[in-house]
Design an enzyme around this catalytic site. Sequence first.
Site, PDB file in Angstrom:
ATOM      1  N   ASP A 191      35.516 -56.409  54.896  1.00 26.61           N
ATOM      2  CA  ASP A 191      36.138 -56.235  56.206  1.00 26.61           C
ATOM      3  C   ASP A 191      37.186 -57.319  56.466  1.00 26.61           C
ATOM      4  OD1 ASP A 191      35.894 -54.787  58.799  1.00 26.61           O
ATOM      5  OD2 ASP A 191      35.376 -56.780  59.561  1.00 26.61           O
ATOM      6  N   GLU A 246      39.716 -54.791  52.797  1.00 26.23           N
ATOM      7  CA  GLU A 246      40.542 -54.283  53.896  1.00 26.23           C
ATOM      8  C   GLU A 246      41.582 -55.345  54.220  1.00 26.23           C
ATOM      9  OE1 GLU A 246      40.221 -52.604  58.457  1.00 26.23           O
ATOM     10  OE2 GLU A 246      39.094 -54.364  57.871  1.00 26.23           O
TER      11      GLU A 246
HETATM   12  C1  NOJ Z   1      37.770 -53.603  60.669  1.00 31.98           C
HETATM   13  C2  NOJ Z   1      36.724 -52.558  60.839  1.00 31.98           C
HETATM   14  O1  NOJ Z   1      37.085 -51.434  60.080  1.00 31.98           O
HETATM   15  C3  NOJ Z   1      36.633 -52.270  62.316  1.00 31.98           C
HETATM   16  O2  NOJ Z   1      35.819 -51.159  62.599  1.00 31.98           O
HETATM   17  C4  NOJ Z   1      36.122 -53.501  63.013  1.00 31.98           C
HETATM   18  O3  NOJ Z   1      36.165 -53.294  64.414  1.00 31.98           O
HETATM   19  C5  NOJ Z   1      36.973 -54.730  62.665  1.00 31.98           C
HETATM   20  N1  NOJ Z   1      37.306 -54.808  61.291  1.00 31.98           N
HETATM   21  C6  NOJ Z   1      36.249 -55.989  63.030  1.00 31.98           C
HETATM   22  O4  NOJ Z   1      35.169 -56.219  62.152  1.00 31.98           O
END
Ligand code: NOJ
Length: 502
Positions: A191, A246
């Site tokens: 993440d 990500e």
């Molecule tokens: C990216 C995640 O995909 C999202 O759902 C989340 O709110 C944020 N990161 C914070 O962790």
Amino acid sequence: MFYQIYPRSYASSDPSPTGDLAGIEARLDHLSWLGVDAVWISPFYPSPQADFGYDVADFCDVDPTFGDLAAFDSLLAACHERGLRLLVDLVPNHTSDQHPWFVAARSGRDDPRRDWYIWRDGDRETPPNNWVAAFRPVPAWTWDDATDQWYLHQFLPEQPDLNWDNPAVVEAMHGVMRFWLDRGVDGFRVDVVHGIGKEPGLPDDPPEMAGVPHATLNDTARTHELIRGMRELLDGYPGDRLLLGEVYLLSTEKVARYYGDGDELHLAFNFPPLYTPWDAARWQVQIADTRRHIDERGAWATWVLSNHDNVRHRTRYGGEPRARAALFLLLGLRGSPVLYAGEELGLDDAVVPPERVVDPGGRDGCRAPIPWTGAPDHGWGVTDAWLPWPPDASNRNVEDLVADETSITHLYRRLLAARKSSAALRDGDHTPVDVPDGVVAWRRTAPDGSGDRILAVNMGGEPARLTTVTGTVLVASDGAGEGDEFSGTLSADRAVLVDPAD
Ligand code: NOJ
């Protein structure tokens, strides 16, 4: 290819408005039938659910809503028995404010955990810098009354950022990785991984970026070092373990740097194509950018059109024909596709009335529960799930779509099978094919000399005459003419996969 499961919304093993891990295990037949290779499960860890699981209170356990560690082990074993890989979601940038680390850190300035988070002095009216939080245009800093300091949170105040400059934090998060790798997971979706390192001195974001969440801008050398540390840890494990990061920077050129020299992420999400409308010229730019920045540095791209943070692409593009045609981009472009559960049903976002809104980021629509059957409970044992059902669930559900060979679900299955059986589609080179405006077409050349493939997607709004595409139609987005010679005309919002004649 990867298939993302949002566990609250996938399936429940007993009558319940929310899904669980045993529910996922009970539905693995669907994934095998579809032809999925690897599953990524969004967070299922203990969490107060301020950000629906992305606020983690214990990285090494399962929230009782979803089951327990035994249920996780059973799911992992069941995946492996079927040859499915399993990635879990690692959330390294922040914890929940209820995580014992933050509870301790907040208890006093002298607490040994204090420096596990990012605190700054100041006066309570003026945040330490101009960084803006995600979700709402408010400062990325919250004043802590009890200890008279600000703490940093790139997301909600309930999600304080960890201080990765503290070696104890690095060690603790490496411990979390080891915990799951030792259990046998095949890797992590990481993440907001670009967020973990911070520019020394925490300088202001440029004035022209005022109001833009800092989480979409944070991009510093320190993060690359930290990712190399994660990669080294992973490489110490036997088998193929994967880091799929990500990197929420809306520039493919910047995203590409997170592959390092083959020593950082194995794969990174590249979101600019997800934000590209149904427009051939704009898609050609995205494809060219990906080739230039990712392919040409010897890295491997990913393609994603839907996830738990964005309006589903069927809803964005407007209708099923485009959702069907878009699959040829996802599965046909060079790289690894990441599908989001429910897109194989052609789901639209649910319409969520104001009184049922629960997500602080306005993302409820794409998180609607998966309808498994056409019955009023859609296979969940309750008629009222945690979010409203997606539109038309009495027809658009797994049972009915699997029974109908003309459905979008079967198109997903056919195209996945075509990809699996073609070296050109799996690893072949990409060359653009010359076609009229409004159409995107490309050839994939098999590395081993087995058959090439040509794909064409018509985004132009009217039928297009394609003189450069000849051969046998293997898969068509509407199923028409499969097995026949390509007629030379591609109607609007239609796509084909062709075995070329030359
Ligand atoms: C990216 C995640 O995909 C999202 O759902 C989340 O709110 C944020 N990161 C914070 O962790």
